[in-house]
Write an enzyme that holds these catalytic residues in place. Structure first.
Site, PDB file in Angstrom:
ATOM      1  N   LYS A 245       0.305  59.643   5.444  1.00  0.00           N
ATOM      2  CA  LYS A 245       1.397  60.005   4.511  1.00  0.00           C
ATOM      3  C   LYS A 245       2.813  59.758   5.033  1.00  0.00           C
ATOM      4  O   LYS A 245       3.763  60.212   4.402  1.00  0.00           O
ATOM      5  CB  LYS A 245       1.255  61.481   4.142  1.00  0.00           C
ATOM      6  CG  LYS A 245       1.387  62.418   5.333  1.00  0.00           C
ATOM      7  CD  LYS A 245       1.565  63.862   4.927  1.00  0.00           C
ATOM      8  CE  LYS A 245       1.718  64.770   6.121  1.00  0.00           C
ATOM      9  NZ  LYS A 245       1.967  66.156   5.805  1.00  0.00           N
TER      10      LYS A 245
ATOM     11  N   SER B  52       2.295  60.593  -5.343  1.00  0.00           N
ATOM     12  CA  SER B  52       3.592  60.960  -4.790  1.00  0.00           C
ATOM     13  C   SER B  52       4.718  60.443  -5.668  1.00  0.00           C
ATOM     14  O   SER B  52       4.610  59.360  -6.261  1.00  0.00           O
ATOM     15  CB  SER B  52       3.716  60.345  -3.395  1.00  0.00           C
ATOM     16  OG  SER B  52       5.034  60.434  -2.928  1.00  0.00           O
TER      17      SER B  52
ATOM     18  N   TYR C 109       3.215  52.807   2.158  1.00  0.00           N
ATOM     19  CA  TYR C 109       2.649  54.095   1.758  1.00  0.00           C
ATOM     20  C   TYR C 109       2.679  54.247   0.236  1.00  0.00           C
ATOM     21  O   TYR C 109       1.663  54.549  -0.400  1.00  0.00           O
ATOM     22  CB  TYR C 109       3.419  55.247   2.421  1.00  0.00           C
ATOM     23  CG  TYR C 109       3.096  56.598   1.813  1.00  0.00           C
ATOM     24  CD1 TYR C 109       1.871  57.202   2.047  1.00  0.00           C
ATOM     25  CD2 TYR C 109       4.015  57.252   0.979  1.00  0.00           C
ATOM     26  CE1 TYR C 109       1.562  58.429   1.469  1.00  0.00           C
ATOM     27  CE2 TYR C 109       3.714  58.480   0.403  1.00  0.00           C
ATOM     28  CZ  TYR C 109       2.489  59.060   0.656  1.00  0.00           C
ATOM     29  OH  TYR C 109       2.190  60.273   0.076  1.00  0.00           O
TER      30      TYR C 109
ATOM     31  N   LYS D 189      -0.414  54.431  -2.836  1.00  0.00           N
ATOM     32  CA  LYS D 189      -0.561  55.454  -3.882  1.00  0.00           C
ATOM     33  C   LYS D 189      -0.619  54.798  -5.263  1.00  0.00           C
ATOM     34  O   LYS D 189      -1.440  55.162  -6.112  1.00  0.00           O
ATOM     35  CB  LYS D 189       0.599  56.456  -3.806  1.00  0.00           C
ATOM     36  CG  LYS D 189       0.569  57.337  -2.574  1.00  0.00           C
ATOM     37  CD  LYS D 189      -0.627  58.273  -2.598  1.00  0.00           C
ATOM     38  CE  LYS D 189      -0.785  59.066  -1.327  1.00  0.00           C
ATOM     39  NZ  LYS D 189      -2.043  59.810  -1.253  1.00  0.00           N
TER      40      LYS D 189
ATOM     41  N   ASN E 143      10.191  64.868   8.120  1.00  0.00           N
ATOM     42  CA  ASN E 143      10.720  65.492   6.901  1.00  0.00           C
ATOM     43  C   ASN E 143      11.704  66.603   7.244  1.00  0.00           C
ATOM     44  O   ASN E 143      11.670  67.186   8.319  1.00  0.00           O
ATOM     45  CB  ASN E 143       9.574  66.043   6.051  1.00  0.00           C
ATOM     46  CG  ASN E 143       8.678  64.937   5.552  1.00  0.00           C
ATOM     47  OD1 ASN E 143       7.524  64.838   5.938  1.00  0.00           O
ATOM     48  ND2 ASN E 143       9.210  64.073   4.722  1.00  0.00           N
TER      49      ASN E 143
HETATM   50  P1  NAD Z   1      -2.018  66.204   5.848  1.00  0.00           P
HETATM   51  O1  NAD Z   1      -1.938  65.078   6.808  1.00  0.00           O
HETATM   52  O2  NAD Z   1      -1.612  67.556   6.299  1.00  0.00           O
HETATM   53  O3  NAD Z   1      -3.504  66.308   5.250  1.00  0.00           O
HETATM   54  C1  NAD Z   1      -4.304  65.192   5.057  1.00  0.00           C
HETATM   55  C2  NAD Z   1      -5.686  65.522   5.618  1.00  0.00           C
HETATM   56  O4  NAD Z   1      -6.521  64.374   5.425  1.00  0.00           O
HETATM   57  C3  NAD Z   1      -5.675  65.825   7.109  1.00  0.00           C
HETATM   58  O5  NAD Z   1      -6.384  67.021   7.347  1.00  0.00           O
HETATM   59  C4  NAD Z   1      -6.391  64.624   7.748  1.00  0.00           C
HETATM   60  O6  NAD Z   1      -7.118  64.993   8.897  1.00  0.00           O
HETATM   61  C5  NAD Z   1      -7.276  64.148   6.616  1.00  0.00           C
HETATM   62  N1  NAD Z   1      -7.592  62.728   6.632  1.00  0.00           N
HETATM   63  C6  NAD Z   1      -6.739  61.674   6.795  1.00  0.00           C
HETATM   64  N2  NAD Z   1      -7.411  60.500   6.714  1.00  0.00           N
HETATM   65  C7  NAD Z   1      -8.720  60.823   6.483  1.00  0.00           C
HETATM   66  C8  NAD Z   1      -9.901  60.066   6.294  1.00  0.00           C
HETATM   67  N3  NAD Z   1      -9.862  58.722   6.371  1.00  0.00           N
HETATM   68  N4  NAD Z   1     -11.047  60.716   6.070  1.00  0.00           N
HETATM   69  C9  NAD Z   1     -11.090  62.083   6.011  1.00  0.00           C
HETATM   70  N5  NAD Z   1     -10.008  62.852   6.187  1.00  0.00           N
HETATM   71  C10 NAD Z   1      -8.832  62.235   6.413  1.00  0.00           C
HETATM   72  O7  NAD Z   1      -1.172  65.741   4.558  1.00  0.00           O
HETATM   73  P2  NAD Z   1      -0.690  66.614   3.316  1.00  0.00           P
HETATM   74  O8  NAD Z   1       0.764  66.817   3.436  1.00  0.00           O
HETATM   75  O9  NAD Z   1      -1.598  67.765   3.136  1.00  0.00           O
HETATM   76  O10 NAD Z   1      -0.904  65.550   2.152  1.00  0.00           O
HETATM   77  C11 NAD Z   1      -2.094  65.525   1.370  1.00  0.00           C
HETATM   78  C12 NAD Z   1      -1.995  64.394   0.387  1.00  0.00           C
HETATM   79  O11 NAD Z   1      -0.830  64.557  -0.412  1.00  0.00           O
HETATM   80  C13 NAD Z   1      -1.876  63.011   1.017  1.00  0.00           C
HETATM   81  O12 NAD Z   1      -2.647  62.102   0.284  1.00  0.00           O
HETATM   82  C14 NAD Z   1      -0.401  62.696   0.888  1.00  0.00           C
HETATM   83  O13 NAD Z   1      -0.166  61.306   0.824  1.00  0.00           O
HETATM   84  C15 NAD Z   1      -0.049  63.376  -0.429  1.00  0.00           C
HETATM   85  N6  NAD Z   1       1.366  63.730  -0.518  1.00  0.00           N
HETATM   86  C16 NAD Z   1       1.939  64.534   0.440  1.00  0.00           C
HETATM   87  C17 NAD Z   1       3.290  64.835   0.362  1.00  0.00           C
HETATM   88  C18 NAD Z   1       3.948  65.689   1.415  1.00  0.00           C
HETATM   89  O14 NAD Z   1       5.183  65.698   1.504  1.00  0.00           O
HETATM   90  N7  NAD Z   1       3.208  66.424   2.237  1.00  0.00           N
HETATM   91  C19 NAD Z   1       4.060  64.346  -0.698  1.00  0.00           C
HETATM   92  C20 NAD Z   1       3.450  63.552  -1.671  1.00  0.00           C
HETATM   93  C21 NAD Z   1       2.096  63.252  -1.567  1.00  0.00           C
HETATM   94  N1  UDP Z   2      16.926  64.431   5.939  1.00  0.00           N
HETATM   95  C1  UDP Z   2      17.923  64.657   6.869  1.00  0.00           C
HETATM   96  N2  UDP Z   2      17.557  64.821   8.178  1.00  0.00           N
HETATM   97  C2  UDP Z   2      16.267  64.778   8.594  1.00  0.00           C
HETATM   98  C3  UDP Z   2      15.252  64.557   7.622  1.00  0.00           C
HETATM   99  C4  UDP Z   2      15.625  64.388   6.305  1.00  0.00           C
HETATM  100  O1  UDP Z   2      19.106  64.695   6.536  1.00  0.00           O
HETATM  101  O2  UDP Z   2      15.999  64.915   9.794  1.00  0.00           O
HETATM  102  C5  UDP Z   2      17.299  64.264   4.518  1.00  0.00           C
HETATM  103  C6  UDP Z   2      16.893  62.930   3.909  1.00  0.00           C
HETATM  104  O3  UDP Z   2      17.895  61.960   4.143  1.00  0.00           O
HETATM  105  C7  UDP Z   2      16.722  63.299   2.433  1.00  0.00           C
HETATM  106  C8  UDP Z   2      16.235  64.758   2.472  1.00  0.00           C
HETATM  107  O4  UDP Z   2      16.604  65.246   3.770  1.00  0.00           O
HETATM  108  O5  UDP Z   2      17.972  63.275   1.779  1.00  0.00           O
HETATM  109  C9  UDP Z   2      14.730  64.906   2.304  1.00  0.00           C
HETATM  110  O6  UDP Z   2      14.088  64.067   3.256  1.00  0.00           O
HETATM  111  P1  UDP Z   2      12.505  64.123   3.499  1.00  0.00           P
HETATM  112  O7  UDP Z   2      12.177  63.086   4.537  1.00  0.00           O
HETATM  113  O8  UDP Z   2      12.108  65.528   3.778  1.00  0.00           O
HETATM  114  O9  UDP Z   2      11.902  63.742   2.079  1.00  0.00           O
HETATM  115  P2  UDP Z   2      11.998  62.355   1.234  1.00  0.00           P
HETATM  116  O10 UDP Z   2      13.177  61.585   1.703  1.00  0.00           O
HETATM  117  O11 UDP Z   2      10.717  61.675   1.501  1.00  0.00           O
HETATM  118  O12 UDP Z   2      12.156  62.795  -0.177  1.00  0.00           O
END
Ligand code: NAD
Ligand code: UDP
Length: 337
Positions: free
Chosen positions: A84, A124, A148, A152, A198
């Site tokens: 991710k 996402s 990435y 998606k 993040n």
């Molecule tokens: P995370 O990394 O905490 O959780 C993902 C889990 O998937 C982990 O436990 C990892 O071990 C497991 N995993 C990865 N590859 C694998 C594989 N090939 N087989 C089995 N398990 C596997 O991430 P998260 O933040 O919980 O995100 C979950 C989902 O949400 C992801 O698909 C991510 O792209 C999507 N997403 C997350 C965010 C965010 O900001 N966290 C935002 C938008 C979308």
């Molecule tokens: N950001 C920042 N400093 C950091 C990480 C993020 O100023 O160390 C800012 C980034 O430029 C954006 C906001 O925080 O404006 C959210 O960033 P994040 O990476 O959490 O999410 P995304 O950009 O993927 O929405």
């Protein structure tokens, strides 16, 4: 209902497991632990009082998935598993396509064989790219700018084709905005390995003193205070959104994309201030150049989620910060999960 959560030991998956378990569902967590730890199972049991069923496996292992789906009589799958990190996806795109696209195809093949036809997919807001208008609704054109986001969008399109090919499929793609926060117990939360990419996890580690200061990437954006604006959503609201999506799927065949966001944008400086209040700690920062690829502002139009899923985010920014702090500051005694 019997539910399989791929990636269920991760950040969003584990919180969703809590929401679903407390709603009376039986969840099976399928994860290769590449970005999570076994200790999560104990934490989930402490929160819910139910020992979660954990299967160690990779989503690219179609046979193992198929066996798991049949063995546990799975009715619906929520597919969180994947990589991710946007920046990392530019460096190792093949790993991203293998985990996210190949992994999803493997899951769909297993579901096909096992006869499971209901799926919620973790997508996402990244698929929208640079917003052309705000708030961003589901009709906003997609415009991916990194591997990435492309993984998606590819999976969303594969799912759309699948739903068109066979009316038995019931599929919802949830486009998350910026998930933050933790379960109110402070036992589970987001703990990125290495330096956080993040904003929220970075702020949290500056507040503990682990990291010296936050770099604010740009203060010359066309936003009220010049810093970037995002739609931060509490992870437990997001988790409850999944429970609503599962209920929706029960009655609705076909394919949908649905935003999960609050509709409210907060700036980087607003986030810093809110976190200082919640934690009682200073968050030193300095203004740094803009981060390449960042947009000025991005927030959701969450109306479709309200209309179709009867779901609305309820938790406040103060709750997002307080729960993040409870998790982060408790980690010394508990260890990361
Ligand atoms: P995370 O990394 O905490 O959780 C993902 C889990 O998937 C982990 O436990 C990892 O071990 C497991 N995993 C990865 N590859 C694998 C594989 N090939 N087989 C089995 N398990 C596997 O991430 P998260 O933040 O919980 O995100 C979950 C989902 O949400 C992801 O698909 C991510 O792209 C999507 N997403 C997350 C965010 C965010 O900001 N966290 C935002 C938008 C979308
Ligand atoms: N950001 C920042 N400093 C950091 C990480 C993020 O100023 O160390 C800012 C980034 O430029 C954006 C906001 O925080 O404006 C959210 O960033 P994040 O990476 O959490 O999410 P995304 O950009 O993927 O929405």
């Amino acid at each position: 209902m019997n539910l399989l959560l791929t990636g269920g030991m991760g950040y969003i998956g584990s919180h969703t497991a809590v929401a679903l378990t407390l709603a009376g569902h039986r969840v099976v967590l399928y994860d290769n632990l590449s970005n999570s730890a076994q200790v999560m199972a104990e934490r989930l049991e402490r929160i819910t009082g139910v020992s979660p069923l954990f299967v160690s496996g990779d989503v690219r292992d179609t046979d193992r998935l198929c066996h798991t789906l049949r063995h546990h009589a799975i009715e619906t799958v929520i597919h969180f598993a994947g990589l991710k990190v946007v920046g990392e996806s530019l460096e190792i795109p093949l790993d991203y396509y293998a985990n996210n696209v190949q992994g999803s195809i493997s899951l769909l093949q297993a579901m096909h064989v096992a006869g499971t036809r209901a799926l919620v997919f973790s997508s996402s807001a990244n698929v929208y790219g640079e917003p052309r208008y705000l708030p961003v609704d589901e009709c906003h054109p997609t415009g991916v700018t990194n591997p990435y986001g492309r993984t998606k969008l590819h999976v969303e399109e594969i799912l759309h084709d699948l739903a068109r090919s066979d009316p038995a499929w019931r599929i919802v793609c949830l486009r998350y905005f910026n998930p933050v926060g933790a379960h109110e117990s402070g036992l589970i939360g987001e703990h990125p390995q290495g330096l956080p990419n993040n904003l929220m996890p970075y702020i949290a580690r500056v507040a503990t003193g682990e990291l010296a200061e936050l770099q604010v990437f740009g203060n010359d954006y066309p936003t009220p205070d010049g810093t970037g604006v995002r739609d931060f959503i509490h992870v437990m609201d997001l988790a409850e959104g999944h429970a609503c999506a599962v209920a929706y799927l029960n009655a609705h065949p076909g394919w949908q994309v649905i935003n999960l966001g609050t509709g409210q944008g907060y700036s980087v400086l607003e986030m810093i201030r809110a976190f200082e209040v919640a934690s009682g700690r200073p968050v030193p920062y300095r203004i740094a150049p803009r981060r390449p690829g960042d947009s000025a502002s991005c927030y959701a139009n969450p109306e479709k989620a309200h209309r179709l899923l009867n779901w609305t985010a309820r938790r406040t920014l103060a709750q997002m910060c307080a729960t993040t702090w409870a998790f982060q500051s408790g980690m010394g005694t508990e260890g990361p999960a």
